[in-house]
Design a protein around this motif. Sequence first.
Motif, mmCIF file in Angstrom:
data_model
loop_
_atom_site.group_PDB
_atom_site.id
_atom_site.type_symbol
_atom_site.label_atom_id
_atom_site.label_comp_id
_atom_site.label_asym_id
_atom_site.label_seq_id
_atom_site.Cartn_x
_atom_site.Cartn_y
_atom_site.Cartn_z
ATOM 1 N N TYR A 67 0.843 -1.190 0.000
ATOM 2 C CA TYR A 67 0.000 0.000 0.000
ATOM 3 C C TYR A 67 0.884 1.248 0.000
ATOM 4 O O TYR A 67 1.958 1.261 0.608
ATOM 5 N N SER A 69 0.819 5.799 0.082
ATOM 6 C CA SER A 69 0.113 7.056 0.247
ATOM 7 C C SER A 69 1.140 8.184 0.155
ATOM 8 O O SER A 69 2.321 7.953 -0.143
ATOM 9 N N LEU A 73 -2.142 12.789 2.021
ATOM 10 C CA LEU A 73 -3.250 11.827 2.126
ATOM 11 C C LEU A 73 -2.859 10.685 3.050
ATOM 12 O O LEU A 73 -3.053 9.509 2.731
ATOM 13 N N GLU A 74 -2.328 11.023 4.214
ATOM 14 C CA GLU A 74 -1.688 10.020 5.076
ATOM 15 C C GLU A 74 -2.631 8.897 5.492
ATOM 16 O O GLU A 74 -2.213 7.762 5.692
ATOM 17 N N LYS A 75 -3.909 9.167 5.619
ATOM 18 C CA LYS A 75 -4.850 8.148 6.067
ATOM 19 C C LYS A 75 -5.491 7.395 4.903
ATOM 20 O O LYS A 75 -6.305 6.494 5.126
ATOM 21 N N VAL A 76 -5.143 7.758 3.694
ATOM 22 C CA VAL A 76 -5.731 7.109 2.514
ATOM 23 C C VAL A 76 -4.627 6.339 1.793
ATOM 24 O O VAL A 76 -3.880 6.894 0.988
ATOM 25 N N PHE A 77 -4.536 5.043 2.075
ATOM 26 C CA PHE A 77 -3.537 4.191 1.432
ATOM 27 C C PHE A 77 -4.200 3.413 0.305
ATOM 28 O O PHE A 77 -5.279 2.848 0.468
ATOM 29 N N LYS A 78 -3.524 3.396 -0.850
ATOM 30 C CA LYS A 78 -4.027 2.673 -2.018
ATOM 31 C C LYS A 78 -3.152 1.449 -2.269
ATOM 32 O O LYS A 78 -1.926 1.529 -2.204
ATOM 33 N N ARG A 79 -3.789 0.329 -2.541
ATOM 34 C CA ARG A 79 -3.034 -0.882 -2.840
ATOM 35 C C ARG A 79 -2.403 -0.735 -4.223
ATOM 36 O O ARG A 79 -3.080 -0.563 -5.221
#
Length: 220
Positions: A67, A69, A73-79
Amino acid sequence: MRRSILLLSVLSLLLLDGCGAIKGLMIYDKDPSLKTLTHIRVLPMMNSVGFEWEKIADRRVHGINIYRSTPSLEKVFKRIGSIGNRYATHFVDTHVRPNTQYLYKFTTFSFGKESKPTSVFHVMTHPPFEAVSFVKAYKVAPGAVKLLWRPHPNERINAYIIERSVNGGEWRYVSQVEGQLMAEYIDTFVRKGNRYAYRVIAKSYDGIKAKASRVTKISL
């Protein structure tokens, strides 16, 4: 009938895109008992970030999820990656920019369940190449300007992009000169009465661009 054809078309596109696309659609339940990765080593470059970790001993684990980020956008992690083999110990993220900070975390997965994530890794990619240190434009004929520059010292550089501005206008691509040691370009698309500005951008064999050189100007 049309809906069935459309559904089959969408599934075909996903399959052609590879296993990563299918895994990217997976929604995992949490399983804190699954072993996660340990002793992860990070190797940042300009346009890539490499990771290496210890082999996973837990036989229940089928693979690893990666993941990413950014600080904004520290709390929004994208795979961004999914490795379907627990024996794998390396991953390289090639979709990064120079001189940029990224956040990463890893999980392991098994039968639709996912371990708790690792701690967050803060990674700063390397800055881009320095600019060409010298560039100068000379009038060599009424309809020709010769541009000279000092070859870039980094051996990864193998081309130079020439950009030009006319009468204070926007920068436009003019040409690309191949070869690290090539240090000149002759512009024959010039006219008397115009003011020309030039800059040179070194480019590496893997497509990384250096900072633009200082601007050199000439009036005809």
